[in-house]
Design an enzyme around this catalytic site. Structure first.
Site, PDB file in Angstrom:
ATOM      1  N   SER A 131       0.860  -1.183   0.000  1.00 23.92           N
ATOM      2  CA  SER A 131       0.000   0.000   0.000  1.00 23.92           C
ATOM      3  C   SER A 131       0.896   1.232   0.000  1.00 23.92           C
ATOM      4  O   SER A 131       2.072   1.158   0.398  1.00 23.92           O
ATOM      5  CB  SER A 131      -0.884   0.002   1.254  1.00 23.92           C
ATOM      6  OG  SER A 131      -1.481   1.260   1.453  1.00 23.92           O
ATOM      7  N   TYR A 144      -2.313   0.285  10.544  1.00 29.65           N
ATOM      8  CA  TYR A 144      -2.247  -0.204   9.162  1.00 29.65           C
ATOM      9  C   TYR A 144      -0.885   0.104   8.540  1.00 29.65           C
ATOM     10  O   TYR A 144      -0.243  -0.758   7.937  1.00 29.65           O
ATOM     11  CB  TYR A 144      -3.362   0.435   8.337  1.00 29.65           C
ATOM     12  CG  TYR A 144      -3.440  -0.051   6.910  1.00 29.65           C
ATOM     13  CD1 TYR A 144      -3.963  -1.303   6.606  1.00 29.65           C
ATOM     14  CD2 TYR A 144      -2.996   0.753   5.862  1.00 29.65           C
ATOM     15  CE1 TYR A 144      -4.051  -1.744   5.296  1.00 29.65           C
ATOM     16  CE2 TYR A 144      -3.079   0.323   4.551  1.00 29.65           C
ATOM     17  CZ  TYR A 144      -3.600  -0.930   4.265  1.00 29.65           C
ATOM     18  OH  TYR A 144      -3.677  -1.361   2.966  1.00 29.65           O
TER      19      TYR A 144
END
Length: 229
Positions: A131, A144
């Site tokens: 990501s 995250y």
């Protein structure tokens, strides 16, 4: 015929990858968290095989796989599954951290460890769909982003360890992509979701396939995919 194992094939990028690889006539293994989900995946992706194992409980993956048929040779292991829980550091409970790190980091490490013999036999390829949060951390993205920064380190270490044996390792860093996870993110952010503003899952899948299809004299180590508009 090449054999591939995909996590997160139920939706988004993982589902597109499963569809494209089946269209190419490849052998497909899909990881499912339970038997019901495995049956759903086999019904959706005709001809695919399934493995049952819960990424949320990585300590039990070895035992679970010991009860099932496993691929002997594996040309690629595609880590696509992930979870996200937004919140400020001062508010995120331990449970949120543990669940995020288990699914996004510890489970990929354990799954890779368990599949390495099959990958080494085929001189295969490990792809981590990371990501943009694996490169930069922002407010409320601590858990995250930490998991994705760790995933980047895992990929880099694995590449150094396995390069001499012919196993290739690629990390793909997509920006915001139009997936069910992005819908959840917008709900947590309290914002309206518009899929047209984000990268299509097909575009990220193309980047993954480009890495897989690279000739043996090249190893594509990192790919960043950003929105085109």
């Amino acid at each position: 015929m090449a054999a591939h194992l995909i996590t997160g094939a139920g939706s988004g990028i993982g589902a597109v990858l499963a569809e494209r690889l089946l269209e190419r006539g490849e052998e497909l293994w899909l990881l499912a968290r339970d038997a019901r989900r495995a049956a759903e995946l086999r019904g959706r992706f005709t001809g695919a095989k399934t493995l049952v194992g819960d990424l949320g409980d990585p300590a039990k993956l070895s035992w679970a796989f010991g009860q099932q048929q496993m691929p002997i040779r594996l040309d690629s292991l595609l880590h696509v599954a992930g979870v996200v829980e937004l919140g400020q550091v001062g508010e995120l409970p331990v449970k949120a951290w543990q669940e995020t790190l288990n699914v996004n980091l510890v489970a990929p490490a354990e799954l890779t460890r368990l599949m390495l013999p099959s990958l080494r036999l085929a001189k295969g390829h490990v792809v981590f769909v990371n990501s943009g949060a694996g490169l930069n951390a922002h407010a409320e993205w601590s858990a995250y982003a930490a998991s994705k920064h760790g995933l980047r380190a895992l990929a880099d270490s694995l590449r150094h360890e396995e390069h001499a044996g012919g196993v290739r390792v690629t990390t793909v860093y997509p920006g915001r992509t139009a997936t069910p996870m992005q819908v959840k993110v917008h709900q947590q952010e309290g914002r309206e979701y518009d899929a047209a503003r984000f990268i299509a899952p097909e575009s990220v899948a193309k980047a993954v396939l480009a890495a897989l299809d690279a000739s043996r004299d090249a190893e594509i180590t990192d790919i960043t995919v950003r929105p085109g508009q």
